[in-house]
Design a protein around this motif. Structure first.
Motif, mmCIF file in Angstrom:
data_model
loop_
_atom_site.group_PDB
_atom_site.id
_atom_site.type_symbol
_atom_site.label_atom_id
_atom_site.label_comp_id
_atom_site.label_asym_id
_atom_site.label_seq_id
_atom_site.Cartn_x
_atom_site.Cartn_y
_atom_site.Cartn_z
ATOM 1 N N LEU A 396 0.827 -1.202 0.000
ATOM 2 C CA LEU A 396 0.000 0.000 0.000
ATOM 3 C C LEU A 396 0.866 1.258 0.000
ATOM 4 O O LEU A 396 0.566 2.233 -0.710
ATOM 5 N N ALA A 397 1.934 1.265 0.787
ATOM 6 C CA ALA A 397 2.833 2.426 0.816
ATOM 7 C C ALA A 397 3.475 2.650 -0.549
ATOM 8 O O ALA A 397 3.644 3.804 -0.984
ATOM 9 N N HIS A 398 3.823 1.565 -1.244
ATOM 10 C CA HIS A 398 4.400 1.687 -2.583
ATOM 11 C C HIS A 398 3.393 2.304 -3.552
ATOM 12 O O HIS A 398 3.733 3.198 -4.351
ATOM 13 N N ILE A 399 2.147 1.843 -3.492
ATOM 14 C CA ILE A 399 1.101 2.389 -4.366
ATOM 15 C C ILE A 399 0.898 3.872 -4.087
ATOM 16 O O ILE A 399 0.834 4.700 -5.009
ATOM 17 N N ARG A 400 0.798 4.224 -2.809
ATOM 18 C CA ARG A 400 0.589 5.626 -2.428
ATOM 19 C C ARG A 400 1.791 6.491 -2.811
ATOM 20 O O ARG A 400 1.625 7.640 -3.223
ATOM 21 N N PHE A 401 2.994 5.955 -2.690
ATOM 22 C CA PHE A 401 4.195 6.694 -3.079
ATOM 23 C C PHE A 401 4.164 7.040 -4.565
ATOM 24 O O PHE A 401 4.400 8.184 -4.958
ATOM 25 N N ARG A 402 3.864 6.050 -5.396
ATOM 26 C CA ARG A 402 3.837 6.302 -6.840
ATOM 27 C C ARG A 402 2.747 7.319 -7.200
ATOM 28 O O ARG A 402 2.946 8.186 -8.056
ATOM 29 N N HIS A 403 1.588 7.209 -6.541
ATOM 30 C CA HIS A 403 0.517 8.173 -6.808
ATOM 31 C C HIS A 403 0.945 9.581 -6.408
ATOM 32 O O HIS A 403 0.666 10.554 -7.129
ATOM 33 N N ALA A 404 1.621 9.722 -5.269
ATOM 34 C CA ALA A 404 2.108 11.030 -4.837
ATOM 35 C C ALA A 404 3.185 11.553 -5.789
ATOM 36 O O ALA A 404 3.229 12.752 -6.110
ATOM 37 N N TRP A 405 4.049 10.658 -6.238
ATOM 38 C CA TRP A 405 5.125 11.029 -7.167
ATOM 39 C C TRP A 405 4.537 11.625 -8.455
ATOM 40 O O TRP A 405 4.994 12.658 -8.957
ATOM 41 N N HIS A 406 3.492 10.972 -8.963
ATOM 42 C CA HIS A 406 2.855 11.454 -10.188
ATOM 43 C C HIS A 406 2.013 12.702 -9.929
ATOM 44 O O HIS A 406 1.979 13.614 -10.771
ATOM 45 N N ALA A 407 1.328 12.741 -8.780
ATOM 46 C CA ALA A 407 0.475 13.889 -8.466
ATOM 47 C C ALA A 407 1.283 15.175 -8.351
ATOM 48 O O ALA A 407 0.769 16.269 -8.619
ATOM 49 N N GLN A 408 2.540 15.046 -7.961
ATOM 50 C CA GLN A 408 3.406 16.222 -7.832
ATOM 51 C C GLN A 408 4.241 16.476 -9.082
ATOM 52 O O GLN A 408 5.216 17.236 -9.063
ATOM 53 N N GLY A 409 3.857 15.817 -10.184
ATOM 54 C CA GLY A 409 4.457 16.106 -11.472
ATOM 55 C C GLY A 409 5.842 15.549 -11.696
ATOM 56 O O GLY A 409 6.598 16.085 -12.535
ATOM 57 N N ARG A 410 6.206 14.478 -11.010
ATOM 58 C CA ARG A 410 7.544 13.915 -11.162
ATOM 59 C C ARG A 410 7.482 12.689 -12.080
ATOM 60 O O ARG A 410 6.617 11.827 -11.914
ATOM 61 N N PRO A 411 8.415 12.580 -13.015
ATOM 62 C CA PRO A 411 8.405 11.441 -13.941
ATOM 63 C C PRO A 411 9.043 10.203 -13.317
ATOM 64 O O PRO A 411 9.893 10.296 -12.431
ATOM 65 N N ASP A 412 8.673 9.040 -13.801
ATOM 66 C CA ASP A 412 9.272 7.790 -13.318
ATOM 67 C C ASP A 412 10.755 7.717 -13.640
ATOM 68 O O ASP A 412 11.508 7.018 -12.948
#
Length: 524
Positions: A396-412
């Protein structure tokens, strides 16, 4: 003429300042009181051998008697541990990406899980030693090996790392011997009996039916616990970006080589109704020992028992380490007394270490007398559900991290390492953890071979009640939102930053050099 020496001195000073500044920028951030002394070799072998203990060598016997998502959570650990190598790892990730109340419940439940696992490993040493002698009491066995576990942790993380490399290498090498030797014995190549083939599979493929199959789940979960330790050691790793992916790669080898092939060999060679299987009436507890003994290979049976003893002590050592780092991380989040943040110049967190080792050994003594054995059994039943809760929160923390990463405009592409299993692996792991919690609820309500009762339910499912009480209590205390908003997450706080230059420098000669080469071939 006189200005030239002054200019030279000035240039040298500028160069020194620039070099110091560059060194500060090189792989910095996510700093704690701990010291970075573990190399890739240490982290890989700790991940490889952290759960090869009682769960594999002895617990598989109980699995046979009862019933004839970890890889994906490990990938989630890999991505988060490289970016946020923190003392209590997934507990602090939960605090950062999910909620403080979930982190509080996970942190204290998992610390208790570590302590109970230490006690489980220590108390079984008496069962192992009875293969050779019955002159040592259970209390004496616990005391002797408790002292060994303490010694392995008090000499600092460098010594701990080397001990685990040796222990994991022995266990890793022996499981290969086990697989090939049991293939030979099942084919009739041993003096004790003729060919076995798939006799036990054909005669009784599912002991106690489907419920018997489900009842194996808690034992399997207990056996696989420990995969998450590669996230904990990242905080004391020289270069997590290099070390953690290799450790994550070792999880798949352990799943296939240790557990799948090892379990297949046991089910082929050992009768599930054998009276000596762990959890029944015999003292030769391990199904591997039984297989060698019945094949007439007494030397291998003795060696197997010695390996089991090494495995149990090694696993107990890892869990003392993990428990101390877990409570240190809780202290960093102000969820444990601030004294637990303290560590000496060598990075040893003495207050957290002392508490973990005292309680781990203390709980083991509960199993010495019959009057306290029931209490110990109740406590031991909590470990599998605590582990499922931990694996689920990692995903769950991994899923939330990726969502936050994208929500703040950061690319993979800005991530230092990306899991190839995301998002399907994280969701798959989370869903399976929830399914297995439901399965354990079913087994708690309708236990195998017993009538339903409140006593059996609470003894099997009390850990869920503990987690809920911790979570709701923390939610009332912190009075925060159920979820942290994705845009409110500070993605750079407690983060480690990397540069392109290689940080870790390992000696490339002798045994250490050989170990690095072998690990590189296997996991890269």
């Amino acid at each position: 003429m006189d200005s030239q020496p002054e200019d030279k001195v000035s240039n040298e000073k500028s160069t020194a300042v620039a070099a110091e500044s560059d060194q500060h920028r090189r792989d910095h951030g996510a700093e704690t009181e701990l010291q970075r002394h573990l190399s890739t070799r240490h982290v890989t072998m700790i991940a490889l051998g952290s759960s090869i203990g009682m769960g594999l060598w002895l617990g598989s016997g109980k699995s046979l008697a009862s019933g004839g998502p970890v890889g994906f959570s490990s990938h989630s650990i890999g991505e988060l541990a490289i970016l946020y190598p923190l003392p209590s790892a997934f507990v602090q990730w939960t605090h950062k990406f999910v909620s403080p109340s979930a982190a509080f419940a996970l942190g204290w439940a998992y610390w208790f899980n570590y302590v109970l696992t230490v006690a489980n490993e220590l108390q079984v040493t008496g069962v192992i030693l009875r293969f050779w002698t019955d002159k040592l009491s259970n209390a004496a066995c616990i005391t002797i090996f408790w002292a060994v576990v303490i010694a392995a942790n008090v000499f600092g993380v460098k010594v701990f790392g080397e001990i685990e490399v040796i222990g994991s290498s022995i266990k890793f090498g022996w499981i290969i011997v086990v697989i090939f030797s049991l293939i030979v014995t099942s084919a009739g190549g041993a003096p004790g009996h003729g060919p076995i083939g798939f006799r036990y599979w054909k005669s009784d493929p599912f002991t106690h039916g489907f419920k018997g199959f489900l009842s194996v789940m808690p034992t399997c979960i207990f056996a696989m616990a420990g995969s998450e330790n590669c996230g904990l050691v990242a905080a004391e790793t020289i270069n997590p970006r290099k070390s953690v992916p290799r450790a994550v790669g070792s999880i798949w080898l352990r799943l296939t080589l240790f557990y799948v092939l090892g379990a297949v060999m046991v089910t082929i060679n050992v009768d599930p109704h054998n009276k000596d299987l762990f959890g029944q009436s015999g003292t030769n507890a391990s199904p591997f020992v039984i297989a060698y003994r019945e094949a007439g290979l007494s030397a291998l049976a003795h060696m197997m028992n010695a390996i089991i003893l090494i495995s149990v002590v090694s696993t107990g050592t890892i869990y003392v380490y993990s428990g101390s780092r877990n409570i240190l991380g809780l202290a960093h989040m102000n969820m444990a007394p601030k004294q637990f943040r303290l560590a000496d110049n060598s990075g040893r967190p003495w207050p957290a270490l002392v508490l973990s080792v005292i309680l781990g050994g203390g709980f083991a003594y509960l199993n010495v007398t019959n009057s306290s054995a029931d209490v110990f059994s109740w406590l031991s039943n909590m470990t599998s559900l605590f582990t499922l809760f931990g694996w689920g929160m990692i995903c769950l923390a991994h899923i939330r991290f990726r969502h936050a990463w994208h929500a703040q405009g950061r690319p993979d592409s800005a991530l230092p390492w990306k899991s190839w299993t995301y998002p399907y692996g994280a969701w798959w792991g989370l869903v399976w953890c929830m399914v297995l919690i439901v399965v354990e609820f079913y087994l708690a309500v309708w236990p195998l071979g017993l009538p339903p009762s409140a006593k059996s339910f609470f003894s099997s499912y009390v850990s869920v009640i503990v987690i809920l009480v911790l979570y709701l209590g923390a939610a009332l205390y912190y009075r925060g939102p159920w979820w942290i908003k994705l845009t409110d997450i500070d993605l750079d706080a407690n983060r480690r930053f990397y540069v392109d230059g290689e940080v870790e420098k390992e000696p490339k000669q002798g045994l250490r050099g050989m170990a690095d080469k072998v690990l590189g071939v296997v996991f890269n």
